[in-house]
Design a protein around this motif. Structure first.
Motif, PDB file in Angstrom:
ATOM      1  N   LYS A 100       0.826  -1.214   0.000  1.00 36.19           N
ATOM      2  CA  LYS A 100       0.000   0.000   0.000  1.00 36.19           C
ATOM      3  C   LYS A 100       0.857   1.259   0.000  1.00 36.19           C
ATOM      4  N   THR A 101       1.894   1.271   0.850  1.00 38.26           N
ATOM      5  CA  THR A 101       2.754   2.451   0.916  1.00 38.26           C
ATOM      6  C   THR A 101       3.483   2.660  -0.407  1.00 38.26           C
ATOM      7  N   THR A 102       3.909   1.567  -1.025  1.00 37.53           N
ATOM      8  CA  THR A 102       4.575   1.660  -2.322  1.00 37.53           C
ATOM      9  C   THR A 102       3.623   2.223  -3.380  1.00 37.53           C
ATOM     10  N   VAL A 103       2.390   1.739  -3.367  1.00 37.52           N
ATOM     11  CA  VAL A 103       1.401   2.245  -4.326  1.00 37.52           C
ATOM     12  C   VAL A 103       1.152   3.732  -4.075  1.00 37.52           C
ATOM     13  N   ALA A 104       1.037   4.132  -2.801  1.00 38.83           N
ATOM     14  CA  ALA A 104       0.800   5.544  -2.475  1.00 38.83           C
ATOM     15  C   ALA A 104       1.958   6.395  -3.000  1.00 38.83           C
ATOM     16  N   ALA A 105       3.187   5.913  -2.791  1.00 40.97           N
ATOM     17  CA  ALA A 105       4.361   6.662  -3.254  1.00 40.97           C
ATOM     18  C   ALA A 105       4.370   6.730  -4.783  1.00 40.97           C
ATOM     19  N   ALA A 106       4.014   5.604  -5.430  1.00 40.50           N
ATOM     20  CA  ALA A 106       3.991   5.579  -6.894  1.00 40.50           C
ATOM     21  C   ALA A 106       2.961   6.574  -7.432  1.00 40.50           C
ATOM     22  N   LEU A 107       1.796   6.623  -6.795  1.00 39.79           N
ATOM     23  CA  LEU A 107       0.768   7.579  -7.229  1.00 39.79           C
ATOM     24  C   LEU A 107       1.246   9.012  -7.016  1.00 39.79           C
ATOM     25  N   GLY A 108       2.049   9.208  -5.947  1.00 37.63           N
ATOM     26  CA  GLY A 108       2.614  10.533  -5.696  1.00 37.63           C
ATOM     27  C   GLY A 108       3.544  10.954  -6.823  1.00 37.63           C
ATOM     28  N   VAL A 109       4.405  10.031  -7.246  1.00 36.43           N
ATOM     29  CA  VAL A 109       5.317  10.321  -8.357  1.00 36.43           C
ATOM     30  C   VAL A 109       4.504  10.660  -9.612  1.00 36.43           C
ATOM     31  N   ARG A 110       3.483   9.860  -9.866  1.00 40.79           N
ATOM     32  CA  ARG A 110       2.640  10.069 -11.044  1.00 40.79           C
ATOM     33  C   ARG A 110       1.968  11.447 -10.998  1.00 40.79           C
ATOM     34  N   ALA A 111       1.419  11.791  -9.829  1.00 39.17           N
ATOM     35  CA  ALA A 111       0.708  13.071  -9.708  1.00 39.17           C
ATOM     36  C   ALA A 111       1.658  14.232  -9.982  1.00 39.17           C
ATOM     37  N   ALA A 112       2.886  14.136  -9.450  1.00 40.90           N
ATOM     38  CA  ALA A 112       3.863  15.205  -9.688  1.00 40.90           C
ATOM     39  C   ALA A 112       4.192  15.280 -11.175  1.00 40.90           C
ATOM     40  N   GLN A 113       4.287  14.108 -11.819  1.00 41.54           N
ATOM     41  CA  GLN A 113       4.542  14.094 -13.268  1.00 41.54           C
ATOM     42  C   GLN A 113       3.413  14.775 -14.029  1.00 41.54           C
ATOM     43  N   LEU A 114       2.201  14.664 -13.473  1.00 40.46           N
ATOM     44  CA  LEU A 114       1.046  15.283 -14.130  1.00 40.46           C
ATOM     45  C   LEU A 114       0.959  16.773 -13.823  1.00 40.46           C
ATOM     46  N   GLY A 115       1.936  17.288 -13.055  1.00 41.10           N
ATOM     47  CA  GLY A 115       1.962  18.713 -12.795  1.00 41.10           C
ATOM     48  C   GLY A 115       1.278  19.144 -11.509  1.00 41.10           C
ATOM     49  N   ARG A 116       0.967  18.169 -10.650  1.00 40.34           N
ATOM     50  CA  ARG A 116       0.336  18.519  -9.379  1.00 40.34           C
ATOM     51  C   ARG A 116       1.402  18.624  -8.293  1.00 40.34           C
ATOM     52  N   ARG A 117       1.350  19.715  -7.529  1.00 44.94           N
ATOM     53  CA  ARG A 117       2.252  19.815  -6.368  1.00 44.94           C
ATOM     54  C   ARG A 117       1.724  18.842  -5.320  1.00 44.94           C
ATOM     55  N   THR A 118       2.505  17.819  -5.011  1.00 46.42           N
ATOM     56  CA  THR A 118       1.973  16.674  -4.275  1.00 46.42           C
ATOM     57  C   THR A 118       2.748  16.407  -2.990  1.00 46.42           C
ATOM     58  N   LEU A 119       2.007  16.011  -1.959  1.00 43.69           N
ATOM     59  CA  LEU A 119       2.613  15.571  -0.697  1.00 43.69           C
ATOM     60  C   LEU A 119       2.146  14.152  -0.401  1.00 43.69           C
ATOM     61  N   VAL A 120       3.100  13.260  -0.124  1.00 43.55           N
ATOM     62  CA  VAL A 120       2.744  11.913   0.326  1.00 43.55           C
ATOM     63  C   VAL A 120       3.007  11.853   1.824  1.00 43.55           C
ATOM     64  N   LEU A 121       1.937  11.633   2.592  1.00 42.22           N
ATOM     65  CA  LEU A 121       2.065  11.497   4.044  1.00 42.22           C
ATOM     66  C   LEU A 121       2.018  10.021   4.367  1.00 42.22           C
ATOM     67  N   THR A 122       3.071   9.506   4.953  1.00 38.87           N
ATOM     68  CA  THR A 122       3.074   8.079   5.232  1.00 38.87           C
ATOM     69  C   THR A 122       3.380   7.859   6.703  1.00 38.87           C
ATOM     70  N   ILE A 123       3.163   6.631   7.147  1.00 35.66           N
ATOM     71  CA  ILE A 123       3.374   6.362   8.553  1.00 35.66           C
ATOM     72  C   ILE A 123       4.297   5.161   8.681  1.00 35.66           C
ATOM     73  N   ASP A 124       5.341   5.329   9.441  1.00 35.51           N
ATOM     74  CA  ASP A 124       6.277   4.249   9.720  1.00 35.51           C
ATOM     75  C   ASP A 124       6.681   3.468   8.469  1.00 35.51           C
ATOM     76  N   PRO A 125       7.219   4.153   7.458  1.00 29.16           N
ATOM     77  CA  PRO A 125       7.564   3.448   6.225  1.00 29.16           C
ATOM     78  C   PRO A 125       8.756   2.518   6.452  1.00 29.16           C
ATOM     79  N   ALA A 126       8.813   1.475   5.656  1.00 25.68           N
ATOM     80  CA  ALA A 126       9.961   0.578   5.731  1.00 25.68           C
ATOM     81  C   ALA A 126      11.194   1.358   5.249  1.00 25.68           C
ATOM     82  N   ARG A 127      12.310   0.984   5.812  1.00 27.93           N
ATOM     83  CA  ARG A 127      13.583   1.597   5.454  1.00 27.93           C
ATOM     84  C   ARG A 127      13.757   1.630   3.920  1.00 27.93           C
ATOM     85  N   ARG A 128      13.366   0.521   3.287  1.00 26.13           N
ATOM     86  CA  ARG A 128      13.585   0.386   1.863  1.00 26.13           C
ATOM     87  C   ARG A 128      12.821   1.423   1.057  1.00 26.13           C
TER      88      ARG A 128
END
Lengths: 357, 387
Positions: free
Chosen positions: B24-52
């Protein structure tokens, strides 16, 4: 091949010099079996499989899932699971329940205040319910107290009503919270019934004859890391018997080891050649990828062997598309109960029951 | 434009919920990258992400503060930020903001009930997520905020926790427990029955705990209006038309059970599910990521391509091909079961909900390019689950 191949261990010989083996075999000798692991490791499936295996052994198992959950309902389709134990499988010999806060709260209050009408009034008061829902640690106290009540429940003939009780705990952090709770409360509570409850809960958790915590993980980097951290935390801070480490969904080797040189030979002929975009090349790449997945899982299991050496590891096979039906659950349960010596055999693909689906 | 892109362009807040361990966190981050690519100023707020994941985003560390994610040649004009929710620290910061003075603040921070409440116990994650969400969505800095909810099965807490916190700060309960004599008629009315309630609570929980709880409530009572205001604002925002909830799951039975609970729980709380993302939906069988079922293969053709030069080689390669064929059947069978399970689950999603799937990739995405690749798969028309 150099020299004679060693004989595979015979499944009929369950005796081993490894000190861990009797522990694993004794899983069902304990009454309260707690299971924890990171979300998504298939913990509920392992718990359900062991529940079915316990019922098949003529025991009186009860599966308890903590509130906010619905896993058992979908593992045992057609069963209705609520806050009272109800039969879900194995011709009624396996029961399950969901430990739901509001009902458990009433039971708890009723246990402390013997007049049911007053207990009902307290539990039914909206303001107090709000307080209990939000107040720290209430959920954990109620959960432990309810587990204890279930564990102490006796049949008319004096035998324990539930043996064993398999508790599907929430994610790792939640399990630690439950274990820490009695210690934490002791600093806050000096008098009143909570002292008795706290003492008695610490007693139940620390009772190595009666209670055991098992860990469930996957052979992947993140859950393995979390398991290692959890184990060191448990060792440092908690007086609880740790049972087995179930490593779930271990991918089998893609090929028998004798065929691996032929895979390399085929790759050398095809990949990089004129047919490297073809279907055969795709098949070779798929096979190599699955073999690598298997190898990386083995590396993670090796990491567990080194970092969590004291706990017997039980490997469970990956089951493509998930498990279906009681027979497959029982088969998985029997694998989960196999001794360490059996588990060390090279894992194979899960042998599906062809006739029960 | 694909439906996922449309979602990312049209919403201001995307809440990702789902069982743990499904990426889920990976998908959220991927959508964040996509949104920024689409020209949206984007913030991904995550909780306790894995080191990786932190290294995948190209960072050394991730903390409470918004960190810009370098996108390099992947990006367009819009920046991408990420931040981690740290319940303890965020809660303390919140108390710092709303406390009347330094002494008030330190008395709250030292209270044992508060410490229990803000750390391990009492759904602190959800309160904090709510607070951070309030800040992030109230600012003009971002066009889109993607919230990755806590990695527990209780992702619904984000919708329930504010109400719970307010219930905890219920005036009647506070009236019962406050030790100072209440002032005025209203105070006396609130305190009526207080002695009885208090002694009952003492009986259940012991005097020390009730005293400590009362002290906590006394310290916290002045914060109630501030909490209430923010809680109401966040609850409204979570149900606003510019907000979308996305449910991320895998097709495994354990995960689908949790996902079903979440799906129904959202519906029961008046939240419409806008997207269903089945991650790791199948193992691709061919060269392209959409090949879930096997195409026909000819054993003879394959053996001819391998051109064995001896009988031994012929036997070895034949055995290899036989095994590969069995392997493909096994995987295809698993894919088929997983697909059926995913379809059954998707059929319970509300009308108009976008349903997409992503294949089980060879490796978890290990860098920002791979995240963008995952998002591109989700945005592909072939990702539609119910095509």
């Amino acid at each position: 091949m150099l020299g004679p191949r060693p004989e595979p261990p015979s499944p009929t010989i369950a005796v081993s010099t490894s000190p861990s083996t009797p522990r694993q075999a004794d899983l069902f000798a304990r009454q309260l079996l707690l299971f924890t692991g990171k979300g998504g490791v298939g913990k509920s499936t392992v718990v359900a499989a062991l529940g079915v295996a316990a019922a098949e052994r003529g025991l009186r198992p009860l599966i308890v899932e903590l509130g906010h959950r619905a896993s058992m309902g979908s593992i045992f389709p057609g069963s209705s699971i609520d806050h009272r134990p109800r039969p879900v499988a194995c011709g009624g010999r396996l029961a399950a329940m969901n430990l739901e806060l509001d009902e458990a709260l009433f039971d708890y209050i009723a246990g402390q205040i013997k007049i049911r009408r007053i207990a009902r009034a307290i539990a039914g008061n909206a303001s107090l319910r709000g307080l209990f829902r939000a107040a720290p640690a209430v959920r954990e106290i109620i959960t432990l107290a309810k587990l204890q009540a279930l564990a102490d429940d006796l049949l008319d003939d004096g035998r324990r009503r539930w043996q064993p009780i398999l508790v599907d705990l929430d994610a790792t952090g939640h399990a630690l919270m439950l274990l820490e709770l009695p210690q934490l409360l002791r600093s806050l509570v000096e008098s009143g019934p909570l002292v008795r409850v706290t003492e008695s809960l610490s007693g139940l958790i620390a009772d190595r004859e009666r209670t055991m915590l098992s860990l469930v993980s996957l052979a992947r980097e993140v859950p393995v890391q979390e398991t290692i951290e959890l184990y060191s935390d448990l060792q440092q801070r908690h007086a609880i018997e740790v049972g087995s480490l179930f490593i779930n969904q271990v991918p089998p080797p893609a090929l028998p080891s004798t065929l691996l040189p032929w895979l390399s030979a085929a790759e050398a002929k095809i990949l990089g050649g004129p047919h490297q975009e073809g279907t055969l090349a795709a098949d070779l790449r798929l096979t190599r990828r699955l073999e690598e997945e298997h190898l990386s899982a083995r590396a993670q299991i090796e990491r567990l062997r080194v970092e969590v050496p004291e706990i017997p590891r039980v490997e469970l096979p990956a089951i493509e598309g998930g498990l279906h039906g009681e027979k497959e659950l029982l088969r998985l349960g029997e694998l989960a109960l196999a001794t360490d010596a059996d588990a060390e055999r090279a894992p194979t693909a899960f042998d599906r029951a062809g006739d029960d689906r | 434009m694909s439906a996922i892109d449309q979602l990312l362009r049209s919403r201001k807040l995307l809440v990702c919920v789902g069982p743990g361990g499904v990426g889920k966190t990976t998908v959220a981050a991927a959508l964040g990258v996509r949104a920024a690519q689409l020209g949206r100023r984007t913030l991904v707020l995550t909780i306790d992400p894995a080191r990786r994941l932190i290294t995948t985003l190209g960072l050394d560390e991730l903390g409470d503060a918004y960190r810009p994610i370098p996108l390099g040649d992947l990006g367009g004009e819009a920046p991408l930020y990420a931040a981690m929710l740290d319940p303890g620290a965020s809660f303390d910061a919140l108390v710092g903001r709303v406390a009347t003075d330094e002494e008030h603040r330190s008395r709250i921070l030292d209270n044992r009930v508060y410490r229990l409440m803000s750390r391990a116990f009492g759904n602190a994650h959800a309160y904090v997520a709510m607070e951070r969400l309030y800040d992030a969505t109230a600012s003009d800095e971002f066009d889109l905020v993607i919230l990755d909810t806590p990695p527990t099965r209780n992702a619904l807490d984000i919708l329930d926790a504010p109400g719970r916190l307010l219930a905890f700060l219920d005036e009647r309960v506070i009236g019962w427990l406050l030790r100072q004599p209440p002032e005025g008629l209203r105070g006396r009315l609130l305190a009526r029955g207080g002695a009885a309630a208090r002694s009952l609570l003492s009986l259940l929980a012991g005097d020390t705990l009730v005293d400590e709880l009362a002290a906590f409530l006394e310290l916290f009572v002045s914060l109630r209006p501030g909490f209430q205001e923010r809680a109401v604002a966040v609850q409204e925002r979570l149900r606003a038309p510019e907000t979308a909830f996305a449910l991320v799951t895998s097709p495994l039975a354990d995960n689908l059970a949790d996902a079903t609970y979440l799906r129904d729980g959202l519906a029961g709380r008046g939240v419409v599910l806008r997207a269903l993302i089945v991650n790791r939906a199948y193992v691709p069988l061919g060269e392209h990521p959409w090949s879930a079922s096997p195409e026909a293969r000819s054993f003879e053709d394959a053996l001819q391509l391998l051109a064995p030069s001896s009988e031994e080689e012929r036997a070895g390669l034949s055995a290899l091909l036989g095994h590969i064929s069995a392997l493909r059947r096994r995987i295809a069978d698993g894919n088929c079961r997983a697909h059926e399970a995913a379809l059954t689950f998707a059929s319970g999603a509300p009308r108009g909900c976008l349903k997409v799937q992503a294949p089980n990739l060879d490796h978890e995405p290990l860098d920002r390019r791979a995240l963008a690749g995952l998002a591109a798969l989700l945005a592909d028309p072939r990702a539609q689950l119910d095509r």
